[in-house]
Design a protein around this motif. Structure first.
Motif, PDB file in Angstrom:
ATOM      1  N   VAL A 203       0.810  -1.308   0.021  1.00 55.88           N
ATOM      2  CA  VAL A 203      -0.036   0.219  -0.088  1.00 55.88           C
ATOM      3  C   VAL A 203       1.094   1.171   0.052  1.00 55.88           C
ATOM      4  O   VAL A 203       0.668   2.329   0.227  1.00 55.88           O
ATOM      5  CB  VAL A 203      -1.270   0.107   1.356  1.00 55.88           C
ATOM      6  CG1 VAL A 203      -1.803  -1.352   1.017  1.00 55.88           C
ATOM      7  CG2 VAL A 203      -0.306  -0.198   2.873  1.00 55.88           C
ATOM      8  N   ASP A 205       1.779   2.884  -2.181  1.00 51.87           N
ATOM      9  CA  ASP A 205       0.884   4.020  -3.159  1.00 51.87           C
ATOM     10  C   ASP A 205      -0.417   5.094  -2.744  1.00 51.87           C
ATOM     11  O   ASP A 205      -0.606   6.172  -3.573  1.00 51.87           O
ATOM     12  CB  ASP A 205       0.973   3.618  -4.256  1.00 51.87           C
ATOM     13  CG  ASP A 205       2.581   3.070  -5.640  1.00 51.87           C
ATOM     14  OD1 ASP A 205       3.270   4.021  -5.142  1.00 51.87           O
ATOM     15  OD2 ASP A 205       2.105   2.633  -6.107  1.00 51.87           O
ATOM     16  N   GLU A 206      -0.718   4.320  -1.564  1.00 51.06           N
ATOM     17  CA  GLU A 206      -1.459   4.616  -1.130  1.00 51.06           C
ATOM     18  C   GLU A 206      -1.535   5.875  -0.384  1.00 51.06           C
ATOM     19  O   GLU A 206      -0.727   5.955   0.460  1.00 51.06           O
ATOM     20  CB  GLU A 206      -2.599   4.201  -0.119  1.00 51.06           C
ATOM     21  CG  GLU A 206      -3.652   4.361  -0.029  1.00 51.06           C
ATOM     22  CD  GLU A 206      -5.291   4.807  -1.176  1.00 51.06           C
ATOM     23  OE1 GLU A 206      -5.459   6.425  -1.421  1.00 51.06           O
ATOM     24  OE2 GLU A 206      -5.013   4.125  -1.998  1.00 51.06           O
ATOM     25  N   LYS A 207      -2.318   7.109  -0.662  1.00 49.98           N
ATOM     26  CA  LYS A 207      -1.424   8.630   0.066  1.00 49.98           C
ATOM     27  C   LYS A 207      -3.105   8.607   1.137  1.00 49.98           C
ATOM     28  O   LYS A 207      -2.705   9.485   2.027  1.00 49.98           O
ATOM     29  CB  LYS A 207      -2.260   9.362  -0.525  1.00 49.98           C
ATOM     30  CG  LYS A 207      -1.244  10.066  -2.090  1.00 49.98           C
ATOM     31  CD  LYS A 207       0.510   9.315  -1.655  1.00 49.98           C
ATOM     32  CE  LYS A 207       1.216   9.690  -3.225  1.00 49.98           C
ATOM     33  NZ  LYS A 207       2.673   9.081  -2.621  1.00 49.98           N
ATOM     34  N   ASN A 208      -4.628   8.389   0.454  1.00 53.16           N
ATOM     35  CA  ASN A 208      -4.941   8.083   1.831  1.00 53.16           C
ATOM     36  C   ASN A 208      -4.831   6.888   2.861  1.00 53.16           C
ATOM     37  O   ASN A 208      -4.868   5.967   2.519  1.00 53.16           O
ATOM     38  CB  ASN A 208      -6.940   8.048   1.928  1.00 53.16           C
ATOM     39  CG  ASN A 208      -7.464   8.502   2.468  1.00 53.16           C
ATOM     40  OD1 ASN A 208      -8.148   7.333   2.920  1.00 53.16           O
ATOM     41  ND2 ASN A 208      -8.705   9.371   2.253  1.00 53.16           N
ATOM     42  N   GLN A 211      -8.145   4.704   4.049  1.00 48.52           N
ATOM     43  CA  GLN A 211      -8.152   3.689   2.781  1.00 48.52           C
ATOM     44  C   GLN A 211      -6.802   2.353   2.810  1.00 48.52           C
ATOM     45  O   GLN A 211      -7.154   1.712   2.316  1.00 48.52           O
ATOM     46  CB  GLN A 211      -8.315   4.406   1.305  1.00 48.52           C
ATOM     47  CG  GLN A 211      -8.239   3.942  -0.151  1.00 48.52           C
ATOM     48  CD  GLN A 211      -9.749   2.349   0.064  1.00 48.52           C
ATOM     49  OE1 GLN A 211     -10.827   2.885   0.902  1.00 48.52           O
ATOM     50  NE2 GLN A 211      -9.373   1.694  -0.739  1.00 48.52           N
ATOM     51  N   ALA A 212      -5.741   3.149   3.017  1.00 43.67           N
ATOM     52  CA  ALA A 212      -4.582   2.140   3.094  1.00 43.67           C
ATOM     53  C   ALA A 212      -4.562   1.388   4.105  1.00 43.67           C
ATOM     54  O   ALA A 212      -4.568  -0.092   4.292  1.00 43.67           O
ATOM     55  CB  ALA A 212      -3.410   3.008   3.019  1.00 43.67           C
ATOM     56  N   MET A 215      -6.959  -1.370   2.946  1.00 37.80           N
ATOM     57  CA  MET A 215      -6.905  -1.876   2.020  1.00 37.80           C
ATOM     58  C   MET A 215      -5.615  -3.240   2.397  1.00 37.80           C
ATOM     59  O   MET A 215      -5.332  -4.430   2.392  1.00 37.80           O
ATOM     60  CB  MET A 215      -5.408  -1.591   0.835  1.00 37.80           C
ATOM     61  CG  MET A 215      -6.232  -0.360   0.149  1.00 37.80           C
ATOM     62  SD  MET A 215      -5.193   0.469  -1.226  1.00 37.80           S
ATOM     63  CE  MET A 215      -4.794  -0.620  -1.833  1.00 37.80           C
TER      64      MET A 215
END
Length: 453
Positions: A203, A205-208, A211-212, A215
């Motif tokens: 994860v 690349d996930e900025k939030n 949400q990360a 995931m």
């Protein structure tokens, strides 16, 4: 300048005391091993605040520590080389040297005197030759000196790992706060550091952050190996193995009662290999009377193969094994009997979720020789975290068959499902995030593992 000495069982705890008492700017000016642990001498110019991010003082001290390690290694290697080399070459003593001495050469006389005073090392051609008394006294001194130097290097290496771990966590916490937050939450679940590191890469690349985290939990649920079908519905022979107190007999009772309620008592039988624990087979016989199922004991007169042959007409045979120490020869005998039956018997490793990760890992390596089919996680209701047990199952590829969370038979047992295991792990973790020192220790552990591998 404030100078203070700290005593602890190991270098990591000593460094923790230094940081708590003097702060991150403290400089280590001395360390030595003492009876019961290590002693650190630290100094600081002022009462420094407790800062997690790395400081210039810490970087400077890190360089000093690295230089001390390099110098200690050089001295150790030089000591080994000096100890191995004779002070005078024995090939000098020949006919030419004797003649030079007779002619009155002072250089030849000096070489001959040095040769005669040299410590007599045993020659390879004469292995039975006894060394001179001087060598007998010198060897223990050299050995103790080298041993002390090796201990010093080990202590410096441990201190260096602790400092690097603190610096690494400080950089992550300062430069990538989102990843630091996820690190804390995964550590809070009890997952091993190496596993958390791999999950975070998925994860990256996930900025939030929210949400990360979702995931991460989804990846975790997907990564946990679980048995798709329930073993007792498949039938056959199922043996429960594991360390003492893991809950094997209670789990066997739950599985037997679960099968009887679903299919009746005429097609199930119980077998116990535990003839070492007082009253173990009597406990199982009592359960058998309640469920109205036959119970047999494996002993000197009745081998496991013979007992299973007697119950060959049963759809389900549950086998209870004895929990013994890893070095006990009786345990190896039990495991060999189970291993000899091969795939005819499904072996489930029973693990208490209250155990530490290293204890769980040791149990796995002890019992894997019999050919494990999966595992059962017990005492979940008493555990503070579930990540250690789940991490072992993931790292070793050991499917989770059941989850037991109480003593009631047969209520407190359920078939393992990936997303339910993750939900249970999150609910057990609570809301108290790990402290900065705990996270620094996690990063130091990662560095230690990388160096060891």
């Amino acid at each position: 300048m404030k100078v203070k000495r700290f005593f602890a069982a190991d270098m990591r705890q000593a460094m923790k005391l230094v940081r708590e008492e003097l702060g991150a700017d403290a400089s280590i000016i001395g360390n030595r091993r003492v009876v019961g642990g290590v002693e650190l001498t630290a100094a600081v110019d002022y009462e420094a605040p407790r800062l997690t991010p790395p400081t210039p003082g810490l970087s400077q001290e890190l360089k000093k520590t690295q230089e001390r390690i390099v110098n200690a290694r050089a001295e150790l290697e030089a000591g080994d080389r000096i100890a191995e080399q004779p002070s005078v070459n024995r090939q000098l003593f020949g006919e030419t040297m004797r003649k030079a001495v007779q002619d009155g050469s002072p250089v030849a006389r000096e070489l001959l005197d040095r040769l005669n005073s040299e410590i007599a090392y045993p020659a390879p051609e004469a292995p039975r030759a006894k060394p001179a008394p001087q060598q007998t006294q010198a060897e223990p001194e050299n050995s103790s000196g080298l041993s002390a130097m090796r201990d010093e290097i080990a202590g410096l290496r441990e201190m260096l790992e602790a400092q690097l771990g603190s610096m690494a966590w400080g950089q992550v916490n300062q430069q990538r706060p989102q990843q630091a937050s996820l690190w804390r939450r995964l550590t809070q679940l009890g997952l091993p550091a190496e596993l958390s590191q791999k999950l975070l890469q998925l994860v990256a690349d996930e900025k939030n952050t929210r949400q990360a985290w979702r995931m991460l939990l989804a990846h975790l649920a997907h990564s946990i190996p679980v048995m798709r079908e329930e073993l007792i519905d498949q039938g056959g022979v199922v043996a429960l193995v594991g360390p003492t107190g893991a809950g094997k007999t209670t789990t066997l009772g739950k599985l037997a009662a679960r099968y009887v309620l679903k299919h009746g008592s005429q097609h199930v039988a119980l077998v116990t290999m535990d003839t070492y624990r007082i009253g173990a087979h009597e406990q199982l016989r009592t359960l058998g009377r309640i469920l109205n199922v036959p119970v047999r004991v494996v002993d000197e007169q009745n081998s496991l193969a013979d007992v299973l042959q007697e119950f060959s007409g049963k759809r389900l045979v549950l086998v209870d094994s004895a929990g013994l120490q890893a070095q006990d020869p009786h345990l190896h005998g039990q495991l060999n009997q189970l291993a000899a039956l091969g795939h005819r018997v499904s072996k489930l490793l029973v693990l208490a979720a209250t155990s530490q990760y290293q204890v769980l890992k040791a149990a796995y390596h002890t019992y894997k020789v019999c050919g494990l089919s999966g595992c059962v996680l017990t005492k979940v209701d008493e555990a503070a975290t579930l990540g250690e047990a789940l991490g072992l199952a993931m790292q070793q590829g050991l499917p989770v068959a059941y989850l037991a969370d109480g003593q009631r038979i047969p209520d407190d047992i359920a078939k393992a499902v990936g997303h339910q295991l993750v939900s249970r792990a999150v609910s057990l973790a609570g809301n108290e995030a790990p402290a900065d020192q705990a996270m620094a220790d996690v990063f130091a552990g990662i560095l230690h593992t990388q160096r060891a591998s």
